[in-house]
Write a protein that holds these residues in place. Structure first.
Motif, PDB file in Angstrom:
ATOM      1  N   ASN A  22      -9.721  -9.079   2.592  1.00  0.00           N
ATOM      2  CA  ASN A  22     -10.681  -8.009   2.888  1.00  0.00           C
ATOM      3  C   ASN A  22     -10.147  -6.641   2.476  1.00  0.00           C
ATOM      4  OD1 ASN A  22     -12.980  -9.370   4.349  1.00  0.00           O
ATOM      5  ND2 ASN A  22     -11.196 -10.195   5.423  1.00  0.00           N
ATOM      6  N   ALA A  23      -9.403  -6.595   1.396  1.00  0.00           N
ATOM      7  CA  ALA A  23      -8.794  -5.359   0.907  1.00  0.00           C
ATOM      8  C   ALA A  23      -9.829  -4.275   0.630  1.00  0.00           C
ATOM      9  CB  ALA A  23      -7.982  -5.634  -0.355  1.00  0.00           C
ATOM     10  N   ALA A  24     -11.042  -4.657   0.300  1.00  0.00           N
ATOM     11  CA  ALA A  24     -12.096  -3.679   0.010  1.00  0.00           C
ATOM     12  C   ALA A  24     -12.355  -2.764   1.213  1.00  0.00           C
ATOM     13  CB  ALA A  24     -13.374  -4.392  -0.396  1.00  0.00           C
ATOM     14  N   LEU A  25     -12.088  -3.244   2.413  1.00  0.00           N
ATOM     15  CA  LEU A  25     -12.247  -2.401   3.613  1.00  0.00           C
ATOM     16  C   LEU A  25     -11.341  -1.176   3.555  1.00  0.00           C
ATOM     17  CD1 LEU A  25     -12.280  -5.081   6.453  1.00  0.00           C
ATOM     18  CD2 LEU A  25     -14.201  -3.684   5.702  1.00  0.00           C
ATOM     19  N   PHE A  26     -10.211  -1.327   2.856  1.00  0.00           N
ATOM     20  CA  PHE A  26      -9.238  -0.248   2.753  1.00  0.00           C
ATOM     21  C   PHE A  26      -9.343   0.472   1.414  1.00  0.00           C
ATOM     22  CE2 PHE A  26      -7.592  -3.805   5.281  1.00  0.00           C
ATOM     23  CZ  PHE A  26      -7.571  -3.189   6.517  1.00  0.00           C
ATOM     24  N   GLU A  27     -10.340   0.091   0.632  1.00  0.00           N
ATOM     25  CA  GLU A  27     -10.632   0.689  -0.681  1.00  0.00           C
ATOM     26  C   GLU A  27      -9.460   0.573  -1.654  1.00  0.00           C
ATOM     27  OE1 GLU A  27     -12.108   4.632   0.075  1.00  0.00           O
ATOM     28  OE2 GLU A  27     -13.832   3.871   1.176  1.00  0.00           O
ATOM     29  N   VAL A  28      -8.789  -0.576  -1.603  1.00  0.00           N
ATOM     30  CA  VAL A  28      -7.698  -0.868  -2.529  1.00  0.00           C
ATOM     31  C   VAL A  28      -7.811  -2.323  -2.972  1.00  0.00           C
ATOM     32  CG1 VAL A  28      -6.091   0.845  -1.568  1.00  0.00           C
ATOM     33  CG2 VAL A  28      -6.112  -1.475  -0.650  1.00  0.00           C
ATOM     34  N   THR A  29      -6.959  -2.701  -3.903  1.00  0.00           N
ATOM     35  CA  THR A  29      -6.969  -4.093  -4.373  1.00  0.00           C
ATOM     36  C   THR A  29      -6.166  -4.969  -3.409  1.00  0.00           C
ATOM     37  OG1 THR A  29      -4.959  -3.787  -5.673  1.00  0.00           O
ATOM     38  CG2 THR A  29      -7.065  -3.327  -6.785  1.00  0.00           C
ATOM     39  N   PRO A  30      -6.392  -6.269  -3.474  1.00  0.00           N
ATOM     40  CA  PRO A  30      -5.620  -7.182  -2.616  1.00  0.00           C
ATOM     41  C   PRO A  30      -4.110  -7.064  -2.829  1.00  0.00           C
ATOM     42  CG  PRO A  30      -7.514  -8.319  -3.536  1.00  0.00           C
ATOM     43  CD  PRO A  30      -7.448  -6.971  -4.203  1.00  0.00           C
ATOM     44  N   GLU A  31      -3.697  -6.777  -4.047  1.00  0.00           N
ATOM     45  CA  GLU A  31      -2.268  -6.649  -4.344  1.00  0.00           C
ATOM     46  C   GLU A  31      -1.629  -5.484  -3.577  1.00  0.00           C
ATOM     47  OE1 GLU A  31      -4.266  -8.864  -7.578  1.00  0.00           O
ATOM     48  OE2 GLU A  31      -4.680  -6.913  -6.686  1.00  0.00           O
ATOM     49  N   ILE A  32      -2.378  -4.404  -3.419  1.00  0.00           N
ATOM     50  CA  ILE A  32      -1.871  -3.241  -2.677  1.00  0.00           C
ATOM     51  C   ILE A  32      -1.671  -3.602  -1.210  1.00  0.00           C
ATOM     52  CG2 ILE A  32      -2.378  -0.869  -1.900  1.00  0.00           C
ATOM     53  CD1 ILE A  32      -1.690  -1.018  -4.870  1.00  0.00           C
ATOM     54  N   VAL A  33      -2.639  -4.286  -0.626  1.00  0.00           N
ATOM     55  CA  VAL A  33      -2.513  -4.696   0.781  1.00  0.00           C
ATOM     56  C   VAL A  33      -1.332  -5.651   0.933  1.00  0.00           C
ATOM     57  CG1 VAL A  33      -3.624  -5.860   2.729  1.00  0.00           C
ATOM     58  CG2 VAL A  33      -4.962  -4.344   1.265  1.00  0.00           C
ATOM     59  N   ALA A  34      -1.190  -6.590   0.005  1.00  0.00           N
ATOM     60  CA  ALA A  34      -0.080  -7.544   0.064  1.00  0.00           C
ATOM     61  C   ALA A  34       1.269  -6.818   0.013  1.00  0.00           C
ATOM     62  CB  ALA A  34      -0.189  -8.547  -1.082  1.00  0.00           C
ATOM     63  N   ALA A  35       1.389  -5.850  -0.867  1.00  0.00           N
ATOM     64  CA  ALA A  35       2.642  -5.099  -0.992  1.00  0.00           C
ATOM     65  C   ALA A  35       2.891  -4.236   0.242  1.00  0.00           C
ATOM     66  CB  ALA A  35       2.610  -4.236  -2.240  1.00  0.00           C
ATOM     67  N   ALA A  36       1.842  -3.620   0.776  1.00  0.00           N
ATOM     68  CA  ALA A  36       1.987  -2.752   1.950  1.00  0.00           C
ATOM     69  C   ALA A  36       2.400  -3.544   3.186  1.00  0.00           C
ATOM     70  CB  ALA A  36       0.682  -2.005   2.207  1.00  0.00           C
ATOM     71  N   LEU A  37       1.980  -4.795   3.248  1.00  0.00           N
ATOM     72  CA  LEU A  37       2.287  -5.635   4.417  1.00  0.00           C
ATOM     73  C   LEU A  37       3.378  -6.650   4.118  1.00  0.00           C
ATOM     74  CD1 LEU A  37      -1.336  -6.344   5.696  1.00  0.00           C
ATOM     75  CD2 LEU A  37       0.276  -4.637   6.525  1.00  0.00           C
ATOM     76  N   LEU A  38       4.212  -6.362   3.154  1.00  0.00           N
ATOM     77  CA  LEU A  38       5.235  -7.300   2.701  1.00  0.00           C
ATOM     78  C   LEU A  38       6.079  -7.864   3.840  1.00  0.00           C
ATOM     79  CD1 LEU A  38       6.315  -8.582   0.118  1.00  0.00           C
ATOM     80  CD2 LEU A  38       7.931  -6.710  -0.035  1.00  0.00           C
ATOM     81  N   ASP A  39       6.443  -7.037   4.795  1.00  0.00           N
ATOM     82  CA  ASP A  39       7.323  -7.468   5.883  1.00  0.00           C
ATOM     83  C   ASP A  39       6.587  -7.859   7.165  1.00  0.00           C
ATOM     84  OD1 ASP A  39       6.467  -4.903   6.359  1.00  0.00           O
ATOM     85  OD2 ASP A  39       8.351  -4.238   7.258  1.00  0.00           O
ATOM     86  N   LYS A  40       5.270  -7.984   7.112  1.00  0.00           N
ATOM     87  CA  LYS A  40       4.493  -8.335   8.304  1.00  0.00           C
ATOM     88  C   LYS A  40       3.691  -9.610   8.068  1.00  0.00           C
ATOM     89  CE  LYS A  40       3.908  -3.656   9.949  1.00  0.00           C
ATOM     90  NZ  LYS A  40       3.176  -2.917  10.930  1.00  0.00           N
ATOM     91  N   GLU A  41       3.482 -10.366   9.133  1.00  0.00           N
ATOM     92  CA  GLU A  41       2.651 -11.570   9.049  1.00  0.00           C
ATOM     93  C   GLU A  41       1.258 -11.320   9.618  1.00  0.00           C
ATOM     94  OE1 GLU A  41       3.220 -14.429   7.417  1.00  0.00           O
ATOM     95  OE2 GLU A  41       5.001 -13.358   6.736  1.00  0.00           O
ATOM     96  N   GLU A  42       1.150 -10.306  10.498  1.00  0.00           N
ATOM     97  CA  GLU A  42      -0.137  -9.930  11.062  1.00  0.00           C
ATOM     98  C   GLU A  42      -0.107  -8.449  11.397  1.00  0.00           C
ATOM     99  OE1 GLU A  42      -0.723 -12.386  14.523  1.00  0.00           O
ATOM    100  OE2 GLU A  42       0.552 -11.145  15.749  1.00  0.00           O
ATOM    101  N   ALA A  43      -1.294  -7.859  11.463  1.00  0.00           N
ATOM    102  CA  ALA A  43      -1.397  -6.429  11.755  1.00  0.00           C
ATOM    103  C   ALA A  43      -2.806  -6.098  12.213  1.00  0.00           C
ATOM    104  CB  ALA A  43      -1.041  -5.612  10.520  1.00  0.00           C
ATOM    105  N   THR A  44      -2.936  -4.955  12.874  1.00  0.00           N
ATOM    106  CA  THR A  44      -4.259  -4.473  13.241  1.00  0.00           C
ATOM    107  C   THR A  44      -4.832  -3.736  12.033  1.00  0.00           C
ATOM    108  OG1 THR A  44      -3.460  -2.335  14.023  1.00  0.00           O
ATOM    109  CG2 THR A  44      -3.550  -4.126  15.647  1.00  0.00           C
ATOM    110  N   LYS A  45      -6.097  -3.417  12.114  1.00  0.00           N
ATOM    111  CA  LYS A  45      -6.742  -2.674  11.030  1.00  0.00           C
ATOM    112  C   LYS A  45      -6.085  -1.305  10.867  1.00  0.00           C
ATOM    113  CE  LYS A  45     -11.358  -1.354   9.520  1.00  0.00           C
ATOM    114  NZ  LYS A  45     -12.763  -1.259   9.894  1.00  0.00           N
ATOM    115  N   LYS A  46      -5.806  -0.655  11.981  1.00  0.00           N
ATOM    116  CA  LYS A  46      -5.187   0.674  11.939  1.00  0.00           C
ATOM    117  C   LYS A  46      -3.783   0.605  11.354  1.00  0.00           C
ATOM    118  CE  LYS A  46      -4.468   4.775  14.672  1.00  0.00           C
ATOM    119  NZ  LYS A  46      -5.014   5.547  15.755  1.00  0.00           N
TER     120      LYS A  46
END
Length: 63
Positions: A22-46
């Motif tokens: 659901n990367a479109a919710l953050f107005e970025v590509t899926p790759e950006i979300v994957a890189a930003a969350l590299l060290d996390k397995e789960e997170a809140t939207k915020k």
């Protein structure tokens, strides 16, 4: 006398896979979300929004 009970509203946590899908919710590509969350397995939207902003504004070459 009645006591007021206020429960802190917990924000839902989502898996990394769900957030990437659901990367479109953050107005970025899926790759950006994957890189930003590299060290996390789960997170809140915020948390994800904060991680994406931090990832996009970091200095090049920084870890």
């Amino acid at each position: 006398m009645a006591e007021k009970v206020t429960a802190a509203k917990k924000e839902a946590k989502y898996s990394k896979t769900e957030l990437i899908a659901n990367a479109a919710l953050f107005e970025v590509t899926p790759e950006i979300v994957a890189a930003a969350l590299l060290d996390k397995e789960e997170a809140t939207k915020k948390e994800t929004e904060t991680a994406v902003k931090s990832f996009l504004t970091r200095k090049k070459g920084a870890k």
